[in-house]
Write a protein that holds these residues in place. Structure first.
Motif, PDB file in Angstrom:
ATOM      1  N   UNK A 296     -24.454 -36.582  38.249  1.00 57.59           N
ATOM      2  CA  UNK A 296     -25.219 -37.010  37.070  1.00 57.59           C
ATOM      3  C   UNK A 296     -24.468 -38.033  36.215  1.00 57.59           C
ATOM      4  N   UNK A 297     -23.144 -37.907  36.163  1.00 56.24           N
ATOM      5  CA  UNK A 297     -22.377 -38.847  35.325  1.00 56.24           C
ATOM      6  C   UNK A 297     -22.200 -40.211  35.999  1.00 56.24           C
ATOM      7  N   UNK A 298     -22.558 -40.301  37.283  1.00 57.14           N
ATOM      8  CA  UNK A 298     -22.384 -41.547  38.034  1.00 57.14           C
ATOM      9  C   UNK A 298     -23.654 -42.368  38.167  1.00 57.14           C
ATOM     10  N   UNK A 299     -24.734 -41.909  37.533  1.00 54.07           N
ATOM     11  CA  UNK A 299     -26.006 -42.607  37.682  1.00 54.07           C
ATOM     12  C   UNK A 299     -26.810 -42.534  36.389  1.00 54.07           C
ATOM     13  N   UNK A 300     -27.412 -43.661  36.033  1.00 51.28           N
ATOM     14  CA  UNK A 300     -28.366 -43.709  34.926  1.00 51.28           C
ATOM     15  C   UNK A 300     -29.753 -43.618  35.527  1.00 51.28           C
ATOM     16  N   UNK A 301     -30.527 -42.622  35.075  1.00 47.52           N
ATOM     17  CA  UNK A 301     -31.877 -42.414  35.581  1.00 47.52           C
ATOM     18  C   UNK A 301     -32.853 -42.539  34.422  1.00 47.52           C
ATOM     19  N   UNK A 302     -33.865 -43.378  34.610  1.00 49.69           N
ATOM     20  CA  UNK A 302     -34.900 -43.549  33.592  1.00 49.69           C
ATOM     21  C   UNK A 302     -36.265 -43.455  34.259  1.00 49.69           C
ATOM     22  N   UNK A 303     -37.183 -42.778  33.571  1.00 50.36           N
ATOM     23  CA  UNK A 303     -38.575 -42.699  34.019  1.00 50.36           C
ATOM     24  C   UNK A 303     -39.412 -43.397  32.960  1.00 50.36           C
ATOM     25  N   UNK A 304     -40.138 -44.438  33.386  1.00 53.19           N
ATOM     26  CA  UNK A 304     -40.995 -45.202  32.490  1.00 53.19           C
ATOM     27  C   UNK A 304     -42.439 -44.784  32.760  1.00 53.19           C
ATOM     28  N   UNK A 305     -43.130 -44.374  31.704  1.00 48.46           N
ATOM     29  CA  UNK A 305     -44.460 -43.803  31.827  1.00 48.46           C
ATOM     30  C   UNK A 305     -45.481 -44.655  31.082  1.00 48.46           C
ATOM     31  N   UNK A 306     -46.572 -44.990  31.788  1.00 47.18           N
ATOM     32  CA  UNK A 306     -47.670 -45.702  31.136  1.00 47.18           C
ATOM     33  C   UNK A 306     -48.967 -45.390  31.859  1.00 47.18           C
ATOM     34  N   UNK A 307     -50.062 -45.903  31.319  1.00 48.79           N
ATOM     35  CA  UNK A 307     -51.375 -45.661  31.925  1.00 48.79           C
ATOM     36  C   UNK A 307     -51.694 -44.174  31.945  1.00 48.79           C
ATOM     37  N   UNK A 308     -52.437 -43.728  32.948  1.00 43.04           N
ATOM     38  CA  UNK A 308     -52.842 -42.317  33.017  1.00 43.04           C
ATOM     39  C   UNK A 308     -51.671 -41.337  33.054  1.00 43.04           C
ATOM     40  N   UNK A 309     -50.496 -41.790  33.435  1.00 45.22           N
ATOM     41  CA  UNK A 309     -49.322 -40.907  33.478  1.00 45.22           C
ATOM     42  C   UNK A 309     -48.891 -40.403  32.123  1.00 45.22           C
ATOM     43  N   UNK A 310     -49.306 -41.074  31.068  1.00 47.48           N
ATOM     44  CA  UNK A 310     -48.855 -40.730  29.717  1.00 47.48           C
ATOM     45  C   UNK A 310     -49.266 -39.317  29.310  1.00 47.48           C
TER      46      UNK A 310
ATOM     47  N   UNK B 225     -44.387 -51.836  31.181  1.00 47.98           N
ATOM     48  CA  UNK B 225     -44.158 -52.840  32.224  1.00 47.98           C
ATOM     49  C   UNK B 225     -42.987 -53.743  31.844  1.00 47.98           C
ATOM     50  N   UNK B 226     -42.900 -54.091  30.581  1.00 47.16           N
ATOM     51  CA  UNK B 226     -41.784 -54.927  30.115  1.00 47.16           C
ATOM     52  C   UNK B 226     -40.465 -54.157  30.276  1.00 47.16           C
ATOM     53  N   UNK B 227     -40.474 -52.862  30.011  1.00 48.43           N
ATOM     54  CA  UNK B 227     -39.272 -52.041  30.202  1.00 48.43           C
ATOM     55  C   UNK B 227     -38.842 -52.063  31.666  1.00 48.43           C
ATOM     56  N   UNK B 228     -39.807 -51.943  32.578  1.00 48.86           N
ATOM     57  CA  UNK B 228     -39.481 -52.007  34.008  1.00 48.86           C
ATOM     58  C   UNK B 228     -38.878 -53.360  34.372  1.00 48.86           C
ATOM     59  N   UNK B 229     -39.440 -54.418  33.831  1.00 50.59           N
ATOM     60  CA  UNK B 229     -38.918 -55.767  34.098  1.00 50.59           C
ATOM     61  C   UNK B 229     -37.475 -55.889  33.603  1.00 50.59           C
TER      62      UNK B 229
END
Length: 151
Positions: free
Chosen positions: A70-84, A135-139
């Protein structure tokens, strides 16, 4: 005089040879400095509103942390659309989302989607973060070198 000059030249050459040999030995013996391991980075897109997609994403994020540490990786989940909807405090996967956030997974909601669905931060899990546009966050994340995954 001629022999003295030859002796001086030979002595100088010998001294230079010893100097080079000593430098080469030091270079071989000295360990090369190790570069610090670069932290891995991954961003997941969740735009589906079904618990199966969410569970797959959360399982995958957990597996990435387990495999790399866990300390060796940054994990992010970006949520939009119906997933919200799955970030709402009463969602079917709310406990799992809170658990993932507690384990260091950054989970962010798109404020554009929230606005379109008339959701406020009071409707959402406390563990969720926010970005103006998913989407901008993903970019941005891809530009920063994050691996992009869409389960």
């Amino acid at each position: 005089m001629k022999y003295l000059r030859q002796f001086q030249v030979m002595a100088t050459a010998f001294a230079l040879t010893l100097s080079f040999a000593s430098s080469a030995a030091q270079a071989v013996e000295a360990p090369a400095p190790q570069a610090a391991a670069e932290k891995q980075k991954v961003v997941f897109q969740v735009s589906a509103g079904d618990p199966q997609t969410w569970n797959l994403t959360l399982n995958t994020a957990k597996n990435v942390q387990k495999e790399l540490g866990a300390k060796n990786v940054d994990v992010e989940i970006v949520v939009f659309g119906p997933g919200i909807g799955m970030l709402k405090f009463d969602s079917a996967v709310a406990n799992r989302i809170d658990e993932a956030a507690g384990d260091g997974v950054k989970i962010v909601a798109c404020e554009n989607t929230m606005k379109a669905q008339k959701l406020t931060k009071d409707d959402m899990l406390a563990s969720a973060g926010y970005v103006p546009a998913g989407v901008i966050e993903l970019m941005k994340k891809q530009k920063e070198g994050y691996a992009y995954i869409r389960p």
